[in-house]
Write a protein that holds these residues in place. Structure first.
Motif, PDB file in Angstrom:
ATOM      1  N   ARG A  54      13.313  39.739  16.350  1.00  0.00           N
ATOM      2  CA  ARG A  54      12.237  40.288  17.167  1.00  0.00           C
ATOM      3  C   ARG A  54      11.434  41.296  16.353  1.00  0.00           C
ATOM      4  NH1 ARG A  54      14.914  41.338  23.183  1.00  0.00           N
ATOM      5  NH2 ARG A  54      14.977  39.134  23.791  1.00  0.00           N
ATOM      6  N   VAL A  55      10.097  41.151  16.403  1.00  0.00           N
ATOM      7  CA  VAL A  55       9.230  41.954  15.545  1.00  0.00           C
ATOM      8  C   VAL A  55       8.412  42.965  16.339  1.00  0.00           C
ATOM      9  CG1 VAL A  55       7.350  41.879  13.860  1.00  0.00           C
ATOM     10  CG2 VAL A  55       9.101  40.085  13.852  1.00  0.00           C
ATOM     11  N   GLU A  56       7.786  42.529  17.430  1.00  0.00           N
ATOM     12  CA  GLU A  56       6.842  43.392  18.147  1.00  0.00           C
ATOM     13  C   GLU A  56       6.933  43.127  19.644  1.00  0.00           C
ATOM     14  OE1 GLU A  56       2.041  44.505  17.888  1.00  0.00           O
ATOM     15  OE2 GLU A  56       2.948  43.024  16.528  1.00  0.00           O
ATOM     16  N   LYS A  57       6.859  44.211  20.444  1.00  0.00           N
ATOM     17  CA  LYS A  57       6.995  44.095  21.907  1.00  0.00           C
ATOM     18  C   LYS A  57       5.749  44.636  22.596  1.00  0.00           C
ATOM     19  CE  LYS A  57       9.523  46.957  24.353  1.00  0.00           C
ATOM     20  NZ  LYS A  57      10.666  47.672  25.005  1.00  0.00           N
ATOM     21  N   ARG A  58       5.342  43.942  23.668  1.00  0.00           N
ATOM     22  CA  ARG A  58       4.233  44.396  24.527  1.00  0.00           C
ATOM     23  C   ARG A  58       4.645  44.279  25.993  1.00  0.00           C
ATOM     24  NH1 ARG A  58      -0.580  43.997  21.559  1.00  0.00           N
ATOM     25  NH2 ARG A  58      -0.063  44.541  19.398  1.00  0.00           N
ATOM     26  N   LYS A  59       3.995  45.072  26.857  1.00  0.00           N
ATOM     27  CA  LYS A  59       4.305  45.034  28.299  1.00  0.00           C
ATOM     28  C   LYS A  59       3.025  45.167  29.119  1.00  0.00           C
ATOM     29  CE  LYS A  59       7.265  48.359  28.859  1.00  0.00           C
ATOM     30  NZ  LYS A  59       8.288  49.236  29.515  1.00  0.00           N
ATOM     31  N   THR A  60       3.047  44.547  30.309  1.00  0.00           N
ATOM     32  CA  THR A  60       1.954  44.707  31.262  1.00  0.00           C
ATOM     33  C   THR A  60       2.284  45.860  32.207  1.00  0.00           C
ATOM     34  OG1 THR A  60       2.866  43.247  32.968  1.00  0.00           O
ATOM     35  CG2 THR A  60       1.597  42.216  31.191  1.00  0.00           C
ATOM     36  N   PRO A  61       1.311  46.351  32.973  1.00  0.00           N
ATOM     37  CA  PRO A  61       1.634  47.304  34.037  1.00  0.00           C
ATOM     38  C   PRO A  61       2.507  46.654  35.120  1.00  0.00           C
ATOM     39  CG  PRO A  61      -0.722  47.312  33.547  1.00  0.00           C
ATOM     40  CD  PRO A  61      -0.136  46.131  32.837  1.00  0.00           C
ATOM     41  N   ILE A  62       3.092  47.485  35.967  1.00  0.00           N
ATOM     42  CA  ILE A  62       3.947  47.028  37.062  1.00  0.00           C
ATOM     43  C   ILE A  62       3.096  46.811  38.306  1.00  0.00           C
ATOM     44  CG2 ILE A  62       5.906  47.615  38.534  1.00  0.00           C
ATOM     45  CD1 ILE A  62       6.861  49.437  36.198  1.00  0.00           C
ATOM     46  N   PHE A  63       3.311  45.690  38.969  1.00  0.00           N
ATOM     47  CA  PHE A  63       2.610  45.379  40.221  1.00  0.00           C
ATOM     48  C   PHE A  63       3.641  45.418  41.356  1.00  0.00           C
ATOM     49  CE2 PHE A  63       0.024  43.779  36.881  1.00  0.00           C
ATOM     50  CZ  PHE A  63      -1.283  43.855  37.326  1.00  0.00           C
ATOM     51  N   THR A  64       3.444  46.302  42.311  1.00  0.00           N
ATOM     52  CA  THR A  64       4.455  46.555  43.329  1.00  0.00           C
ATOM     53  C   THR A  64       4.304  45.612  44.528  1.00  0.00           C
ATOM     54  OG1 THR A  64       3.060  48.265  44.328  1.00  0.00           O
ATOM     55  CG2 THR A  64       4.667  48.973  42.683  1.00  0.00           C
ATOM     56  N   CYS A  65       5.454  45.236  45.072  1.00  0.00           N
ATOM     57  CA  CYS A  65       5.558  44.494  46.333  1.00  0.00           C
ATOM     58  C   CYS A  65       4.671  43.252  46.362  1.00  0.00           C
ATOM     59  CB  CYS A  65       5.229  45.400  47.522  1.00  0.00           C
ATOM     60  SG  CYS A  65       6.398  46.733  47.753  1.00  0.00           S
ATOM     61  N   THR A  66       4.865  42.364  45.428  1.00  0.00           N
ATOM     62  CA  THR A  66       4.098  41.116  45.410  1.00  0.00           C
ATOM     63  C   THR A  66       4.884  40.032  44.701  1.00  0.00           C
ATOM     64  OG1 THR A  66       2.034  40.067  44.717  1.00  0.00           O
ATOM     65  CG2 THR A  66       2.905  41.781  43.289  1.00  0.00           C
ATOM     66  N   LEU A  67       4.653  38.807  45.125  1.00  0.00           N
ATOM     67  CA  LEU A  67       5.224  37.631  44.466  1.00  0.00           C
ATOM     68  C   LEU A  67       4.149  36.805  43.779  1.00  0.00           C
ATOM     69  CD1 LEU A  67       7.774  36.449  47.196  1.00  0.00           C
ATOM     70  CD2 LEU A  67       8.179  37.948  45.241  1.00  0.00           C
ATOM     71  N   ASN A  68       2.890  37.280  43.862  1.00  0.00           N
ATOM     72  CA  ASN A  68       1.765  36.552  43.256  1.00  0.00           C
ATOM     73  C   ASN A  68       0.856  37.543  42.516  1.00  0.00           C
ATOM     74  OD1 ASN A  68       2.097  33.695  44.598  1.00  0.00           O
ATOM     75  ND2 ASN A  68       2.285  35.164  46.286  1.00  0.00           N
ATOM     76  N   PRO A  69       1.362  38.195  41.488  1.00  0.00           N
ATOM     77  CA  PRO A  69       0.565  39.214  40.790  1.00  0.00           C
ATOM     78  C   PRO A  69      -0.529  38.589  39.935  1.00  0.00           C
ATOM     79  CG  PRO A  69       2.629  38.858  39.640  1.00  0.00           C
ATOM     80  CD  PRO A  69       2.701  38.039  40.899  1.00  0.00           C
ATOM     81  N   VAL A  70      -1.625  39.317  39.769  1.00  0.00           N
ATOM     82  CA  VAL A  70      -2.710  38.942  38.871  1.00  0.00           C
ATOM     83  C   VAL A  70      -2.713  39.968  37.736  1.00  0.00           C
ATOM     84  CG1 VAL A  70      -5.187  38.560  38.641  1.00  0.00           C
ATOM     85  CG2 VAL A  70      -4.024  37.925  40.762  1.00  0.00           C
ATOM     86  N   PHE A  71      -2.301  39.556  36.533  1.00  0.00           N
ATOM     87  CA  PHE A  71      -2.143  40.480  35.413  1.00  0.00           C
ATOM     88  C   PHE A  71      -3.458  40.682  34.654  1.00  0.00           C
ATOM     89  CE2 PHE A  71       2.049  38.335  35.868  1.00  0.00           C
ATOM     90  CZ  PHE A  71       2.791  39.446  36.241  1.00  0.00           C
ATOM     91  N   ASN A  72      -4.040  39.585  34.182  1.00  0.00           N
ATOM     92  CA  ASN A  72      -5.257  39.650  33.361  1.00  0.00           C
ATOM     93  C   ASN A  72      -5.079  40.630  32.193  1.00  0.00           C
ATOM     94  OD1 ASN A  72      -6.861  37.755  34.709  1.00  0.00           O
ATOM     95  ND2 ASN A  72      -7.483  39.251  36.256  1.00  0.00           N
ATOM     96  N   GLU A  73      -4.001  40.423  31.451  1.00  0.00           N
ATOM     97  CA  GLU A  73      -3.688  41.264  30.289  1.00  0.00           C
ATOM     98  C   GLU A  73      -3.655  40.392  29.038  1.00  0.00           C
ATOM     99  OE1 GLU A  73      -2.880  44.589  29.820  1.00  0.00           O
ATOM    100  OE2 GLU A  73      -3.435  45.071  31.891  1.00  0.00           O
ATOM    101  N   SER A  74      -4.270  40.874  27.957  1.00  0.00           N
ATOM    102  CA  SER A  74      -4.296  40.150  26.688  1.00  0.00           C
ATOM    103  C   SER A  74      -3.581  40.965  25.618  1.00  0.00           C
ATOM    104  CB  SER A  74      -5.737  39.872  26.247  1.00  0.00           C
ATOM    105  OG  SER A  74      -6.368  38.969  27.127  1.00  0.00           O
TER     106      SER A  74
END
Length: 417
Positions: free
Chosen positions: A327-347
C-alpha cells in the motif's frame, strides 16, 4: 330513601353495561362480515386442495422419474368465495414476460392462460390488472453475470391428471469451494414460495464442486392455477458438521413463466443470497499518460447494506493505491450520515508512471462510521488490470488503459469481506 337512590344507580349502571355489550357485539359482527369479503392470497388458502410433498431418489443418472403410487385426493367443492379468489388471481398474475419453453402447444387446461394478462371471465379489465404487482417483477434477475456462483441443472413436468408438479434436481456445476480442502459438501433445498414451511432437501454430496443429485420431488394436489402463483426456490448449501451450513447460491423461477405442455429442462446460474449483497458503487477512471496522472472519481452509491440499528449507515469511502501487495497512498471521502444512497462526487488523483499502470491497483472500501466502536466495512472492490475483485472491475481498468484521456464510468457491485 337511600335504598331507592342505590337501586336507581344500579339500574342505570346495568343499562350502560347492556348498551356497551350490544355495541361491542355489533362491532364484532361487522368485522366478521367484512373479513369474509377480503381477498385471501393464494398462500393462505392451503385447505382448498390436498397438500402433500414427498421425495424419492433415482438410482440412475438419466431416465424418467420413478413411478409413484396413485394417491386418492379428496374432491373439494368450490365455494363462491373461492371462485372470487380464482378470478382475482388471474388479474394478480399479469406478467410481462413470455412462457419459458418456446412451444405454443395447447394444453388440456385453460389455466395456462393466466400469464397472458388477458381479461378474465368476470370482465376484469387489463388496466386494473396492470396495477397488480407482478410476481415475475418481484423475482426479476437483474444481477451481474460476474456474480454467478456456479450453476444448477433441473427439470420440471406437470401431471395434469393427478395435479402434481414433478421436479427433478439433476446436478450442480462449478460451485465455489467453502471448505479448507478446496471442495464443498453441497446439497440443495427446495421450496415453493411464498410457502416457506414445507422444505425439501437433496442428499449431501461429499467433497465435490460438481455434485450429481438426480433426485425427484413430487408436489401433489396443486391445481395448475394455484401452482402458477408460486415461485420455485432452489438454494444450494455447503454442509458443515460442527457449525452452521454455508450458503453457496440460490435461484428463483416463477412457475407462471414455465410452459407445462411438456417436460422442461433448465440450466440456471446460482446467485449469492440477498443477505450477502452490500450495495453498488458508481465510479469513473481516467488515465493521462502524458503527465502520468490516474484519476478515480467516486460518484455515488446505492442500496448500501444497513449497519446501524436505525436501518441506516454513515458511509464514507477509503481508497488505497497499491503496487502489488504494498500500500502506497490513502485517500478518504467525507462521512455522509444516515443514508444508504450517498452522493460523494469526490475525485482523487494519483501519480502513476505509464510503465507501472498495469501493476498497480486501487482498493476501494465503503465504510460505516461509528462514533463509539470500530468503523465497519460495508463492501469493497479492487480495481486492477490483472487480479481485480471481479470481471467488471478488471474490464473497467482495461478500458481505462485502452482509452487514455477518456473518462470511463461504470457501476460495480460491492463485495463483502
Amino acid at each position: 330513601m337511600a335504598s331507592i337512590v342505590l337501586i336507581a344507580c344500579l339500574a342505570i349502571l346495568g343499562l350502560i353495561i347492556a348498551i356497551a355489550l350490544f355495541l361491542a357485539g355489533g362491532y364484532l359482527w361487522w368485522r366478521h362480515k367484512r373479513s369474509q369479503l377480503q381477498f385471501i392470497e393464494p398462500n393462505e388458502d392451503e385447505e382448498s386442495s390436498s397438500y402433500s410433498l414427498r421425495a424419492t431418489q433415482d438410482i440412475v443418472d438419466s431416465g424418467n422419474p420413478p413411478s409413484k403410487p396413485q394417491i386418492p385426493v379428496a374432491q373439494t367443492t368450490t365455494t363462491p368465495l373461492q371462485n372470487n379468489i380464482n378470478r382475482k388471481l388471474n388479474g394478480f398474475l399479469n406478467l410481462r414476460t413470455p412462457l419459458i419453453g418456446g412451444s405454443s402447444i395447447t394444453t388440456p387446461t385453460k389455466a395456462l392462460n393466466t400469464c397472458t394478462g388477458a381479461a378474465t371471465n368476470d370482465g376484469t379489465s387489463k388496466d386494473s390488472a396492470n396495477k397488480s404487482i407482478s410476481m415475475t417483477d418481484m423475482y426479476l434477475d437483474s444481477t451481474d453475470p460476474s456474480e454467478n456462483v456456479g450453476q444448477i441443472h433441473f427439470s420440471l413436468e406437470y401431471d395434469f391428471q393427478n395435479t402434481t408438479l414433478i421436479l427433478k434436481v439433476l446436478q450442480g456445476k462449478e460451485l465455489p469451494a467453502k471448505d479448507l480442502s478446496g471442495t464443498s459438501d453441497p446439497y440443495a433445498r427446495v421450496t415453493l414460495l411464498p410457502d416457506k414451511k414445507h422444505r425439501l432437501e437433496t442428499k449431501i454430496k461429499r467433497r465435490t464442486l460438481n455434485p450429481r443429485w438426480n433426485e425427484t420431488f413430487y408436489f401433489e394436489g396443486f391445481p395448475i392455477q394455484k401452482l402458477q402463483s408460486r415461485v420455485l426456490h432452489l438454494h444450494v448449501f455447503d454442509y458443515d458438521r460442527f457449525s452452521r451450513d454455508d450458503s453457496i447460491g440460490e435461484v428463483f423461477l416463477p412457475l407462471c413463466q414455465v410452459d407445462f405442455a411438456g417436460k422442461q429442462s433448465f440450466w440456471k446460474a446460482l446467485k449469492p443470497p440477498a443477505k450477502d449483497k452490500c450495495g453498488e458503487l458508481l465510479s469513473s477512471l481516467c488515465y493521462h499518460p502524458s503527465n502520468s496522472i490516474l484519476t478515480l472519481t467516486l460518484i455515488k452509491a446505492r442500496n448500501l447494506k444497513a449497519k446501524d440499528i436505525n436501518g441506516k449507515s454513515d458511509p464514507y469511502v477509503k481508497v488505497w493505491l497499491q503496487f502489488g501487495d504494498k500500500r502506497v497512498e490513502k485517500r478518504k471521502t467525507p462521512i455522509f450520515t444516515c443514508t444508504l444512497n450517498p452522493v460523494f462526487n469526490e475525485s482523487f488523483s494519483f501519480n502513476v508512471p505509464w510503465e507501472k499502470i498495469r501493476e498497480c491497483s486501487l482498493d476501494v472500501m465503503v465504510m460505516d462510521f461509528d462514533n463509539i466502536g470500530r468503523n465497519e466495512l460495508i463492501g469493497r472492490i479492487l480495481l486492477a488490470g490483472k487480479n481485480g475483485s471481479g470481471a467488471s472491475e478488471t474490464k473497467h481498468w482495461q478500458d481505462m488503459i485502452s482509452k487514455p484521456k477518456q473518462t470511463i464510468v461504470q457501476w460495480h457491485r460491492l463485495k463483502p469481506e
